[in-house]
Scaffold this active site. Structure first.
Site, PDB file in Angstrom:
ATOM      1  N   SER A  74      -2.998  -7.685   2.831  1.00  0.00           N
ATOM      2  CA  SER A  74      -3.207  -7.595   4.283  1.00  0.00           C
ATOM      3  C   SER A  74      -3.702  -8.936   4.824  1.00  0.00           C
ATOM      4  O   SER A  74      -3.297  -9.362   5.905  1.00  0.00           O
ATOM      5  CB  SER A  74      -4.237  -6.512   4.610  1.00  0.00           C
ATOM      6  OG  SER A  74      -3.788  -5.264   4.172  1.00  0.00           O
ATOM      7  N   ARG A 115      -1.508  -6.005  -8.681  1.00  0.00           N
ATOM      8  CA  ARG A 115      -0.425  -6.915  -8.315  1.00  0.00           C
ATOM      9  C   ARG A 115      -0.153  -7.939  -9.405  1.00  0.00           C
ATOM     10  O   ARG A 115       0.978  -8.278  -9.700  1.00  0.00           O
ATOM     11  CB  ARG A 115      -0.763  -7.638  -7.008  1.00  0.00           C
ATOM     12  CG  ARG A 115      -0.683  -6.748  -5.797  1.00  0.00           C
ATOM     13  CD  ARG A 115      -1.306  -7.393  -4.602  1.00  0.00           C
ATOM     14  NE  ARG A 115      -2.721  -7.600  -4.806  1.00  0.00           N
ATOM     15  CZ  ARG A 115      -3.582  -7.890  -3.850  1.00  0.00           C
ATOM     16  NH1 ARG A 115      -3.176  -8.059  -2.620  1.00  0.00           N
ATOM     17  NH2 ARG A 115      -4.857  -8.032  -4.122  1.00  0.00           N
ATOM     18  N   LYS A 167     -17.472  -7.031   7.420  1.00  0.00           N
ATOM     19  CA  LYS A 167     -16.153  -7.601   7.758  1.00  0.00           C
ATOM     20  C   LYS A 167     -15.694  -7.111   9.113  1.00  0.00           C
ATOM     21  O   LYS A 167     -15.634  -5.905   9.350  1.00  0.00           O
ATOM     22  CB  LYS A 167     -15.120  -7.164   6.705  1.00  0.00           C
ATOM     23  CG  LYS A 167     -14.716  -8.240   5.739  1.00  0.00           C
ATOM     24  CD  LYS A 167     -13.413  -7.807   5.090  1.00  0.00           C
ATOM     25  CE  LYS A 167     -13.182  -8.434   3.741  1.00  0.00           C
ATOM     26  NZ  LYS A 167     -12.063  -7.794   3.049  1.00  0.00           N
ATOM     27  N   HIS A 186       0.843  -1.199   0.000  1.00  0.00           N
ATOM     28  CA  HIS A 186       0.000   0.000   0.000  1.00  0.00           C
ATOM     29  C   HIS A 186       0.881   1.253   0.000  1.00  0.00           C
ATOM     30  O   HIS A 186       0.639   2.203  -0.738  1.00  0.00           O
ATOM     31  CB  HIS A 186      -0.861   0.067   1.272  1.00  0.00           C
ATOM     32  CG  HIS A 186      -1.931  -0.967   1.372  1.00  0.00           C
ATOM     33  ND1 HIS A 186      -2.080  -1.774   2.476  1.00  0.00           N
ATOM     34  CD2 HIS A 186      -2.937  -1.303   0.534  1.00  0.00           C
ATOM     35  CE1 HIS A 186      -3.133  -2.562   2.313  1.00  0.00           C
ATOM     36  NE2 HIS A 186      -3.667  -2.304   1.136  1.00  0.00           N
TER      37      HIS A 186
HETATM   38  O1  PNS Z   1      -8.466  -3.085   0.345  1.00  0.00           O
HETATM   39  P1  PNS Z   1      -9.660  -3.654  -0.363  1.00  0.00           P
HETATM   40  O2  PNS Z   1     -10.600  -4.316   0.629  1.00  0.00           O
HETATM   41  O3  PNS Z   1      -9.289  -4.551  -1.500  1.00  0.00           O
HETATM   42  O4  PNS Z   1     -10.435  -2.386  -1.002  1.00  0.00           O
HETATM   43  C1  PNS Z   1     -11.632  -2.545  -1.734  1.00  0.00           C
HETATM   44  C2  PNS Z   1     -12.396  -1.209  -1.739  1.00  0.00           C
HETATM   45  C3  PNS Z   1     -12.640  -0.756  -0.320  1.00  0.00           C
HETATM   46  C4  PNS Z   1     -11.565  -0.173  -2.462  1.00  0.00           C
HETATM   47  C5  PNS Z   1     -13.736  -1.440  -2.494  1.00  0.00           C
HETATM   48  O5  PNS Z   1     -14.417  -2.500  -1.919  1.00  0.00           O
HETATM   49  C6  PNS Z   1     -14.615  -0.200  -2.469  1.00  0.00           C
HETATM   50  O6  PNS Z   1     -14.414   0.703  -3.257  1.00  0.00           O
HETATM   51  N1  PNS Z   1     -15.586  -0.162  -1.516  1.00  0.00           N
HETATM   52  C7  PNS Z   1     -16.450   0.976  -1.304  1.00  0.00           C
HETATM   53  C8  PNS Z   1     -17.899   0.633  -1.641  1.00  0.00           C
HETATM   54  C9  PNS Z   1     -18.153   0.802  -3.132  1.00  0.00           C
HETATM   55  O7  PNS Z   1     -17.995   1.873  -3.689  1.00  0.00           O
HETATM   56  N2  PNS Z   1     -18.540  -0.316  -3.781  1.00  0.00           N
HETATM   57  C10 PNS Z   1     -18.797  -0.365  -5.188  1.00  0.00           C
HETATM   58  C11 PNS Z   1     -17.538  -0.678  -5.970  1.00  0.00           C
HETATM   59  S1  PNS Z   1     -17.828  -0.650  -7.716  1.00  0.00           S
END
Ligand code: PNS
Length: 161
Positions: free
Chosen positions: A127, A90, A41, A17
Protein backbone atom coordinates in the site's frame (compact mmCIF):
# COMPACT_ATOMS: atom_id res chain seq x y z
CA UNK A 1 -17.19 -22.94 11.84
CA UNK A 2 -13.52 -22.79 10.87
CA UNK A 3 -12.42 -19.18 11.25
CA UNK A 4 -9.28 -17.26 10.30
CA UNK A 5 -8.28 -13.62 10.23
CA UNK A 6 -6.48 -11.58 7.57
CA UNK A 7 -5.15 -8.56 9.50
CA UNK A 8 -3.59 -5.38 8.20
CA UNK A 9 -3.75 -1.63 7.84
CA UNK A 10 -5.39 -1.84 4.39
CA UNK A 11 -4.63 1.79 3.59
CA UNK A 12 -5.89 1.00 0.98
CA UNK A 13 -6.59 -2.63 0.07
CA UNK A 14 -4.53 -3.73 -2.95
CA UNK A 15 -4.78 -6.60 -5.43
CA UNK A 16 -2.13 -8.34 -3.30
CA UNK A 17 -4.35 -8.20 -0.19
CA UNK A 18 -7.33 -9.34 -2.26
CA UNK A 19 -5.39 -12.33 -3.58
CA UNK A 20 -4.63 -13.49 -0.02
CA UNK A 21 -8.21 -12.87 1.20
CA UNK A 22 -9.65 -14.80 -1.76
CA UNK A 23 -7.34 -17.74 -1.16
CA UNK A 24 -8.10 -17.73 2.58
CA UNK A 25 -11.83 -17.63 1.84
CA UNK A 26 -11.51 -20.97 0.00
CA UNK A 27 -9.81 -22.60 2.99
CA UNK A 28 -12.00 -21.34 5.85
CA UNK A 29 -15.73 -21.11 6.53
CA UNK A 30 -15.43 -17.50 7.72
CA UNK A 31 -12.57 -15.09 7.04
CA UNK A 32 -12.43 -12.03 9.26
CA UNK A 33 -10.67 -9.08 7.66
CA UNK A 34 -9.38 -6.98 10.56
CA UNK A 35 -8.42 -3.36 9.95
CA UNK A 36 -5.98 -2.70 12.78
CA UNK A 37 -5.72 0.88 13.98
CA UNK A 38 -2.22 2.28 14.37
CA UNK A 39 -2.55 5.40 16.53
CA UNK A 40 0.89 6.61 15.44
CA UNK A 41 0.13 6.53 11.70
CA UNK A 42 -1.95 9.10 9.84
CA UNK A 43 -3.59 7.16 7.02
CA UNK A 44 -4.50 8.19 3.49
CA UNK A 45 -8.01 6.82 4.16
CA UNK A 46 -10.06 6.82 7.34
CA UNK A 47 -10.80 3.46 8.91
CA UNK A 48 -14.43 3.76 7.75
CA UNK A 49 -13.27 4.41 4.18
CA UNK A 50 -10.88 1.45 4.30
CA UNK A 51 -13.69 -0.81 5.51
CA UNK A 52 -15.98 0.42 2.72
CA UNK A 53 -13.28 -0.24 0.09
CA UNK A 54 -12.71 -3.75 1.47
CA UNK A 55 -16.48 -4.34 1.51
CA UNK A 56 -16.82 -3.37 -2.15
CA UNK A 57 -13.75 -5.33 -3.18
CA UNK A 58 -14.73 -8.56 -1.41
CA UNK A 59 -18.46 -8.40 -2.23
CA UNK A 60 -18.12 -11.41 -4.56
CA UNK A 61 -16.97 -13.62 -1.66
CA UNK A 62 -19.70 -14.94 0.57
CA UNK A 63 -17.81 -15.58 3.80
CA UNK A 64 -16.02 -12.36 4.73
CA UNK A 65 -16.56 -10.34 7.92
CA UNK A 66 -14.89 -6.94 8.05
CA UNK A 67 -14.15 -5.26 11.35
CA UNK A 68 -11.80 -2.75 12.87
CA UNK A 69 -9.77 -3.24 16.04
CA UNK A 70 -7.73 -1.01 18.30
CA UNK A 71 -5.30 -3.12 20.32
CA UNK A 72 -3.59 -6.44 20.07
CA UNK A 73 -4.41 -8.81 17.23
CA UNK A 74 -4.35 -11.72 19.69
CA UNK A 75 -7.20 -10.10 21.66
CA UNK A 76 -9.24 -9.71 18.46
CA UNK A 77 -8.71 -13.43 17.82
CA UNK A 78 -9.44 -14.52 21.39
CA UNK A 79 -12.67 -12.51 21.61
CA UNK A 80 -13.98 -14.18 18.44
CA UNK A 81 -12.59 -17.69 18.87
CA UNK A 82 -10.28 -17.35 15.85
CA UNK A 83 -7.41 -19.87 15.99
CA UNK A 84 -5.48 -18.81 12.86
CA UNK A 85 -3.92 -15.65 11.44
CA UNK A 86 -3.28 -15.67 7.67
CA UNK A 87 -0.42 -13.58 6.36
CA UNK A 88 0.89 -13.14 2.82
CA UNK A 89 4.65 -13.47 2.42
CA UNK A 90 5.97 -11.45 -0.49
CA UNK A 91 9.68 -12.09 -0.22
CA UNK A 92 12.40 -13.18 2.19
CA UNK A 93 12.54 -9.59 3.43
CA UNK A 94 9.04 -9.99 4.91
CA UNK A 95 9.97 -13.16 6.72
CA UNK A 96 12.11 -11.75 9.53
CA UNK A 97 9.48 -9.44 11.02
CA UNK A 98 6.57 -11.75 10.24
CA UNK A 99 8.32 -14.59 12.05
CA UNK A 100 8.85 -12.37 15.11
CA UNK A 101 5.18 -11.38 15.16
CA UNK A 102 4.03 -14.97 14.62
CA UNK A 103 6.20 -16.23 17.49
CA UNK A 104 5.13 -13.38 19.78
CA UNK A 105 1.44 -13.94 19.01
CA UNK A 106 1.76 -17.69 19.54
CA UNK A 107 3.56 -17.11 22.83
CA UNK A 108 0.83 -14.73 24.01
CA UNK A 109 -2.26 -16.85 23.38
CA UNK A 110 -1.33 -19.90 21.29
CA UNK A 111 -2.87 -18.46 18.11
CA UNK A 112 -1.24 -19.91 14.98
CA UNK A 113 0.01 -17.91 12.00
CA UNK A 114 -0.17 -19.43 8.52
CA UNK A 115 1.88 -17.90 5.75
CA UNK A 116 0.58 -17.86 2.18
CA UNK A 117 3.14 -17.16 -0.55
CA UNK A 118 2.04 -14.06 -2.43
CA UNK A 119 1.42 -14.45 -6.13
CA UNK A 120 4.65 -13.45 -7.97
CA UNK A 121 2.57 -10.81 -9.78
CA UNK A 122 2.29 -8.94 -6.48
CA UNK A 123 5.61 -9.74 -4.83
CA UNK A 124 6.73 -6.09 -4.95
CA UNK A 125 3.35 -4.62 -4.07
CA UNK A 126 2.55 -2.66 -0.90
CA UNK A 127 0.00 0.00 0.00
CA UNK A 128 2.84 2.41 0.85
CA UNK A 129 4.53 2.03 -2.55
CA UNK A 130 1.23 2.35 -4.39
CA UNK A 131 0.46 5.59 -2.52
CA UNK A 132 3.92 6.97 -3.22
CA UNK A 133 3.80 6.18 -6.94
CA UNK A 134 0.23 7.51 -7.27
CA UNK A 135 1.11 10.71 -5.38
CA UNK A 136 3.66 11.52 -8.11
CA UNK A 137 1.13 10.82 -10.85
CA UNK A 138 2.19 7.24 -11.64
CA UNK A 139 -0.39 4.77 -12.91
CA UNK A 140 -1.12 2.04 -10.36
CA UNK A 141 -4.45 0.99 -11.81
CA UNK A 142 -3.17 -2.54 -12.54
CA UNK A 143 -2.30 -3.02 -8.86
CA UNK A 144 -5.59 -1.94 -7.27
CA UNK A 145 -9.24 -2.91 -7.54
CA UNK A 146 -10.88 -0.43 -9.93
CA UNK A 147 -12.89 1.45 -7.29
CA UNK A 148 -9.89 1.71 -4.98
CA UNK A 149 -7.75 3.20 -7.74
CA UNK A 150 -10.48 5.73 -8.52
CA UNK A 151 -10.77 6.77 -4.86
CA UNK A 152 -6.98 6.98 -4.45
CA UNK A 153 -6.56 9.23 -7.49
CA UNK A 154 -9.42 11.43 -6.19
CA UNK A 155 -7.92 11.62 -2.67
CA UNK A 156 -4.53 12.66 -4.02
CA UNK A 157 -6.16 15.31 -6.23
CA UNK A 158 -8.10 16.66 -3.18
CA UNK A 159 -4.87 16.86 -1.20
CA UNK A 160 -3.03 18.66 -4.00
CA UNK A 161 -5.88 21.13 -4.59
O1 PNS B 1 -0.68 -3.98 6.87
P1 PNS B 1 0.36 -3.93 7.95
O2 PNS B 1 0.51 -2.52 8.49
O3 PNS B 1 1.67 -4.52 7.52
O4 PNS B 1 -0.20 -4.87 9.14
C1 PNS B 1 0.53 -5.05 10.34
C2 PNS B 1 -0.44 -5.50 11.45
C3 PNS B 1 -1.56 -4.49 11.59
C4 PNS B 1 -1.02 -6.84 11.07
C5 PNS B 1 0.37 -5.62 12.76
O5 PNS B 1 1.03 -4.43 13.02
C6 PNS B 1 -0.51 -5.97 13.95
O6 PNS B 1 -0.85 -7.12 14.14
N1 PNS B 1 -0.92 -4.93 14.73
C7 PNS B 1 -1.83 -5.08 15.84
C8 PNS B 1 -1.13 -4.77 17.16
C9 PNS B 1 -0.41 -6.00 17.68
O7 PNS B 1 -1.00 -7.04 17.93
N2 PNS B 1 0.93 -5.87 17.83
C10 PNS B 1 1.78 -6.92 18.27
C11 PNS B 1 2.27 -7.76 17.11
S1 PNS B 1 3.26 -9.13 17.67
Amino acid sequence: MRRAVCPGSFDPITNGHLDIIERASKLYDVVHVAVLINKNKQGMFTVEERIELIRETTAHLGNIEIETHLGLLVDFCRERGIPAIIKGLRAVSDFDYELQMAQMNHGLTGVETLFVPTSPTYSFLSSSLVKEVASYGGDVSHLLPEGVNRRLVARIAERNA
